[in-house]
Every structure is written in structure tokens, then in C-alpha cells.
Motif scaffolding. Sequence first.
Motif, PDB file in Angstrom:
ATOM      1  N   ALA A  86       0.816  -1.210   0.000  1.00  0.00           N
ATOM      2  CA  ALA A  86       0.000   0.000   0.000  1.00  0.00           C
ATOM      3  C   ALA A  86       0.852   1.264   0.000  1.00  0.00           C
ATOM      4  N   VAL A  87       2.152   1.111   0.295  1.00  0.00           N
ATOM      5  CA  VAL A  87       3.065   2.262   0.313  1.00  0.00           C
ATOM      6  C   VAL A  87       3.701   2.485  -1.059  1.00  0.00           C
ATOM      7  N   LEU A  88       3.731   1.419  -1.881  1.00  0.00           N
ATOM      8  CA  LEU A  88       4.454   1.486  -3.156  1.00  0.00           C
ATOM      9  C   LEU A  88       3.619   2.176  -4.221  1.00  0.00           C
ATOM     10  N   ARG A  89       4.301   2.905  -5.078  1.00  0.00           N
ATOM     11  CA  ARG A  89       3.588   3.604  -6.146  1.00  0.00           C
ATOM     12  C   ARG A  89       3.279   2.666  -7.298  1.00  0.00           C
ATOM     13  N   GLU A 137      -1.678   7.437   6.465  1.00  0.00           N
ATOM     14  CA  GLU A 137      -2.879   6.656   6.163  1.00  0.00           C
ATOM     15  C   GLU A 137      -2.596   5.160   6.338  1.00  0.00           C
ATOM     16  N   VAL A 138      -1.464   4.682   5.821  1.00  0.00           N
ATOM     17  CA  VAL A 138      -1.112   3.268   6.001  1.00  0.00           C
ATOM     18  C   VAL A 138      -0.936   2.976   7.494  1.00  0.00           C
ATOM     19  N   GLY A 139      -0.331   3.912   8.220  1.00  0.00           N
ATOM     20  CA  GLY A 139      -0.169   3.756   9.672  1.00  0.00           C
ATOM     21  C   GLY A 139      -1.515   3.638  10.377  1.00  0.00           C
ATOM     22  N   LEU A 150       4.749   4.797  12.968  1.00  0.00           N
ATOM     23  CA  LEU A 150       4.424   4.519  14.375  1.00  0.00           C
ATOM     24  C   LEU A 150       3.458   5.522  15.034  1.00  0.00           C
ATOM     25  N   PRO A 151       3.634   6.853  14.833  1.00  0.00           N
ATOM     26  CA  PRO A 151       2.693   7.757  15.512  1.00  0.00           C
ATOM     27  C   PRO A 151       1.243   7.480  15.127  1.00  0.00           C
ATOM     28  N   ALA A 152       1.003   7.246  13.830  1.00  0.00           N
ATOM     29  CA  ALA A 152      -0.373   6.979  13.386  1.00  0.00           C
ATOM     30  C   ALA A 152      -0.853   5.623  13.888  1.00  0.00           C
ATOM     31  N   VAL A 153       0.024   4.628  13.866  1.00  0.00           N
ATOM     32  CA  VAL A 153      -0.347   3.291  14.346  1.00  0.00           C
ATOM     33  C   VAL A 153      -0.780   3.368  15.814  1.00  0.00           C
ATOM     34  N   GLU A 154       0.054   3.997  16.628  1.00  0.00           N
ATOM     35  CA  GLU A 154      -0.235   4.050  18.065  1.00  0.00           C
ATOM     36  C   GLU A 154      -1.497   4.844  18.359  1.00  0.00           C
ATOM     37  N   ASP A 155      -1.632   5.967  17.667  1.00  0.00           N
ATOM     38  CA  ASP A 155      -2.791   6.822  17.906  1.00  0.00           C
ATOM     39  C   ASP A 155      -4.082   6.078  17.561  1.00  0.00           C
ATOM     40  N   GLU A 156      -4.081   5.453  16.379  1.00  0.00           N
ATOM     41  CA  GLU A 156      -5.282   4.726  15.935  1.00  0.00           C
ATOM     42  C   GLU A 156      -5.565   3.533  16.850  1.00  0.00           C
TER      43      GLU A 156
END
Lengths: 401, 401
Positions: free
Chosen positions: A278-281, A314-316, A349-355
Motif C-alpha cells: 500500500a506504500v508502493l507507487r 494513512e497506512v499507519g 508509528l505515531p499513526a499506528v499508536e494513535d489509531e
Amino acid sequence: MITSTTNPQPADFADVRATNLAVVLRFVREHAPCSRADIAASTGLNKATVSSLVADLIDRRLVRETGLTENRVGRPATMLVLDGSPYAAIGVEVNVDYVTAVAVDLAGERLLSWRRSFPGPDGSTGQAVAAVAAIVRRVVSRMAKQERQVLGLTVGVPGLVGTDGTVLIAPNLGWRDADLAGDLAKALRDPGFAVQVENDANLAALAEHRFGSQAGTANLVYLTGEIGVGAGIILDGRIRRGGRGYGGEIGHIQLDPLGAECRCGRTGCLEAVAGIGAVLRHAPLSPAEVEIELDEVARLARAGDARTLGLLAEVGRQLGKGVAVVANLLNPEVVILGGYYVPLAPWLLPAVEDEARGRTIAPEGGGCRVVASTLGYDAAALGGAARVLDSVDSGRLPRVS
Amino acid sequence: MITSTTNPQPADFADVRATNLAVVLRFVREHAPCSRADIAASTGLNKATVSSLVADLIDRRLVRETGLTENRVGRPATMLVLDGSPYAAIGVEVNVDYVTAVAVDLAGERLLSWRRSFPGPDGSTGQAVAAVAAIVRRVVSRMAKQERQVLGLTVGVPGLVGTDGTVLIAPNLGWRDADLAGDLAKALRDPGFAVQVENDANLAALAEHRFGSQAGTANLVYLTGEIGVGAGIILDGRIRRGGRGYGGEIGHIQLDPLGAECRCGRTGCLEAVAGIGAVLRHAPLSPAEVEIELDEVARLARAGDARTLGLLAEVGRQLGKGVAVVANLLNPEVVILGGYYVPLAPWLLPAVEDEARGRTIAPEGGGCRVVASTLGYDAAALGGAARVLDSVDSGRLPRVS
């Protein structure tokens, strides 16, 4: 109608000795250098028993006396450390286009770490067995030159591995119902050590549990960050595989019914919305190309490119949904992100942890932390070696030669 | 950096005897009536040791000789069965408007099963403790009349229960940070037996594991079917609670981002789209009213009402998504639906199984079956008693009085 919940074997006196040998070995592993008196004081075993057990471990060359002594009140005590110089545990990871081999000594010190190209999905199972056997033979030969006895070999495979070690399906390798352990033992011509096969995520979790930054954590979940995503689940200090050994398949849990199509034909699977793809173009090509692309993604993120930062956030967030499933259901102390997630961890990591925290019903995510692996690309192979050491630590000691 | 994966205690000779007493007790539990020779043959213990262990168990009144003998070649053998007539294990379940108490003997035979109304969410924790203490005192008094010694008490609570037995949150009871075990022990004025507190889903899973139709299954997940949905997770024969004890919170895993709003404020939680509330036509009122409504739903389903059948199939499909999460991640042999799911099981199960299989990456759902509980409304209380028996079976035998 009534059945027991556990079924330990009776403890006869031979078992007592084997159990106690393992207890002393583990004590030395954790507390070396230490004296016989330390062992007696901490384990509750009497001194005569400890002396006899230590003598046995010295005979097996698992423990040795150092020249060091510790001055206590009374006479000085001879200090003990792990020996293990005559032993090696081997772990191998088979992946789409490479095979990794690691050997460690009894104390877990790395003796070698090799990576070789691999026939991959285009080759037959026979070719794969031959390639794995070739690298294992070279490792064994190297160990023989160092006069080390091989304690065992565990091979990690990305796929569904049954409790009997049969590879039911390894989609990326194109394998089905492969008796890898049996075929490998045959190819190695009865090598004189146990050959086991295990899911790669389970092995990476074992490596983290023994060698990683979170070593010793009783409840730990490792997520492989490849094109596929698998989980290795350690609860109460042991890998949990489920009834047939097919647990840990977090990659095909649906996070979003409207999400992207997954390789498995379903939609919105964790792998499709939070896997490294999902990160790759571009549609992923070879793993080497994936690495080049990810280097570019990390470069753009470091440069503050808004589109890249938005994509990683978004992926996070999607990955955080997956972590929340784990945190709600299993309440581990830590979730460890491995593989390609590691170089992207500063932005994920910030998005992963927050979500994950926002979606976990227990306050503060039930105490579950999310961290990046520190073990590097050979985590699964290292875990194969760790699994061999686990069986020594639980009492399967090598015989006196 | 190196730590061990397990940390068994050393086996000294007192431990050997305790372990072997537990082994013999469990053997008699599973194979009664059986002879001392049977025990020796199956456990590998020598006959003199078995005789000594059996004598000890007879002294403790855990095992007794029957008048029966078995005619073998040679002299007839006296047969042994579990005694346990002087013992009782107590389990209690606290719920929103009732409290259930169960007592069983050592063999697991039910001695009593009581249900009483309960102050519920409007009452204070102090009132709740008083109400639980009152029913426990009556059970203990009844057991005393039967000259039974109470082996222990476990209280089940719908909420997050820490590994130390503290109730962190029980939303439907309005409890927070309640030391129920401590308060209860005080209210019972040092009752002379252990008081433990446990999540209700975990206890129901223990009851299934010991007494249910799937007893003895090593990997089993129980789903409570109340307004809230919780999971009790047994892997490799033991309840897995996670690091802080907050595992099993399947009810707030998001199945559908566009789904109905949940009581927790999030959307599309399993509880909101597949909990029993999703079956009801009205916002749920009291549990008594829920039962009346569900009777009506079952009546309509039996009569072939298309709207009702469609609704049950839809709730079944959503529940199947949740079962697929469990099957992919944990690969249990069986998922057991409890509570209000039981009367609706004939209509829910086909959709649950179909959806779960379709969403599980391992073929045939990884072998995971879905069944309805057969234990009835007091499963969690029965599990409380099972937990007490578990500790006896693992070697915490009552002292000789």
C-alpha cells in the motif's frame, strides 16, 4: 464428561534430574558468572545436588568454570559461565528470492549469518529442497571445522505450516502440501540432528522473545512487514499456533469492506490496505525493486514531501486498526513491527499508536506498546536458531559425546 | 540480552510428590473406576509409589475405594473412584440484574445452582459486595450442613478484570477500580478459602473446557451473547488473558466502518452489528424484556417469517466476520456461542459458518467449527467453580483436616 485442563506427565526421578539440569542451565544463562552457592540459594536446590548437576553440565560442555573467583566471607567461590563452544543451533529462512541461514552458539552469540539467492516461485519444491540442503550442508561443514556439534535446525517458511511441520500452502513460493522437514532430512542424509519447519512470523516472534529489544516479554506479537503480513503470537511465554498450526494469519482480516482488493481475492484485507504494497507507487515486482522503492519513499518522507507523509500516515492508521484487533483480543504488552515496516517506522508509528489506542476498549490501549524490530533482515532465521535453543533450555540436552 | 522463554521452578522431592499426587488425582478423575495397577501401568509410576500416593489421597478424602473389584488374572483389584463428598467449589456470576451461584463437588457434579436478583447498575459497589457476600454466605452455610469444606470461590464479572483480580471497568455495572476480591473477603470475614475474581467470558470458556460438549478441546473460544459480546480464549489448554488481563474484548473490534453506532461511541463494532441488540426491534430495556423479545424472534423464525429470517442471517453474517478474525488469528478447533445466541443458534449458525469459512485464509476455516453452548444460563458461574477445581487438579490439594 469431565476432563482435565492440563495433562503433565508424572515426575519420576529421571525427570526430576532432567528438569533440574535445565533449571541450572537456565540459571547460568541468565546470571553468569555465578557460583554454585548462588544457584543453590536462588533455586532452593541443596548444594550437593547443585554440585552434581553442575558436574553433569560441565561433562556435557554446556557450562564451564572460569578462572575467576568471587571473594566472599569464607573460601572463594569458583564462577561458572555458559560454555557451549562445542555446539551450534541453526536457523534458516526461505523467502521468495533468497534464503537466509544463521548459526548461534549456546549463549546465542551469532556464529554466522548468510544470505543466498533462491530459485523462488518459478522453481519446483525439489529445487527448493536442494537449495536449502546446499546452504545447510555448508553451514554444518563450517560448524564441523569449528568442532561444533549441531543441536538442531529449524526452517522458516512464509505460509501455513501445520503442527506436524507440513507446509500446507506457501502461496508466494507456490508450495502445497510439502513435507519440507522430511524431504530436507532425506537430502541431508540423516544428519543426526532434528530438522523442524515453522511459520516465518512465529520464528521472528521467537527471535524477538529471546534476542530482541523486548526479550522476555511474556505477551508479544510480531507483525511481518512484507508484501504479505503475518503475525507471530507469544502468550504466556510461548508461541501459540492454534489447533492445526494456522494461527497468526492477520494479513487477511478485513479492516475495510470498501478497501483495496487483496491478492487473495477479498477486499480490504489488512495486507491490502496496511501491507507494504500500500506504500508502493507501482505494483510490486521483485523484492529487490521493493527495497529500492522503499528507500525512495523514506527519502521523500525525510525531505518532508507532503504526499508521502500523508500516505504513510494513512497506512499507519490502517495498520493501527489491525493492531487494535490484536490489543482488544490478546492484550499483549508489545506489538513489534518487522520487515519493511522497520525503515518506515518513524512515520508509521505515531499513526499506528494513535489509531490503536483510540480503538482499544481498555484504557491506554491496555498498556500495549508498538515498536519497530531491531533484529534486522535475518530475524526469522535467528528465530529458527532460537527455537533450537528453546528445546535445549526446556530439557532436551545434548548427550555426552 | 539473553533471557529464557520459560522459567519452571526446580523440581525438588516435595514438588515431585505434589506433582504425582495431582497426576494420580487427575487419572482417577478421567478413568474411574480404576485400580492402583491401572494407574501404575498408565503413568509409569511404580506400584509402591502409587500405593503411597493413593493412601495419601484417601486420607485427604479426595479418592475412595469402592466395594467393586475387577477380576483379573491373579487376585482381584480394588477399584478407586473420586470421593470429594467432603468438598465443594463455588462459582458466582454477577450480572446487571441478577447474581448466579453454583456449587459443585470434586467430581464436578452440581450441588446447587441459584439465581437471585441484584441491585445492578443503580446500586453502589458496597451494595453489590453485600449482595454477593449474602448469597455466598448462604451457599457456604448449605455446604456446611452437608459437611463439605469449601475449596475456593471465583466470582465472574462482565468487564475488564486485571491479572490481580481488580475490576478496572465493568461498564454495565457502573464499577471502576473495584477490589471486589478484597472487599468480598472482608465482607465474608476471612472465610478460610481463596476468593478470586475473573472476567465472565473467561469463566464461561473454562466451564466449556471442563464440562461442555467440547470439553478437553485444547484451543477453544467462547463468545458471550449478551448485549455486550466478550470472548474467553483458551489456547493450549489454558485461558490466555494477555499482559494485564484485558484480552478477549472482541465486542469492540470494528467489523464495518459504516455500521451502526456502538454503545462505546465508535461505529460498526462487533457488539453493535452482531450483538444480540442487533436482533431486537426496540432499544434494549431490561434483560427480562430482552428475553421476552427474543422468544418472539425465535417464534417468528420458527414460523418462517421472511423479515426475521433475513435479519438473523444478516446478524449471523456479521458474527461470522468476527469468528473469521478469531479463526485467522488464533486457529481454534471450535468457537462456542453462548448466552442469548443459544436460542437463536438454529438460524444464526449457517450464516456464521458460511461467512467465517469464506473469510478464513486456511482451507475449511482452518478446521474451526462453530457450535452453540449446551451449558445454560449459569455457564460463567459454573466456570467459577471449574477454576477452583483447576487449581486442585494442578496440585493445590486441600490439607488433611
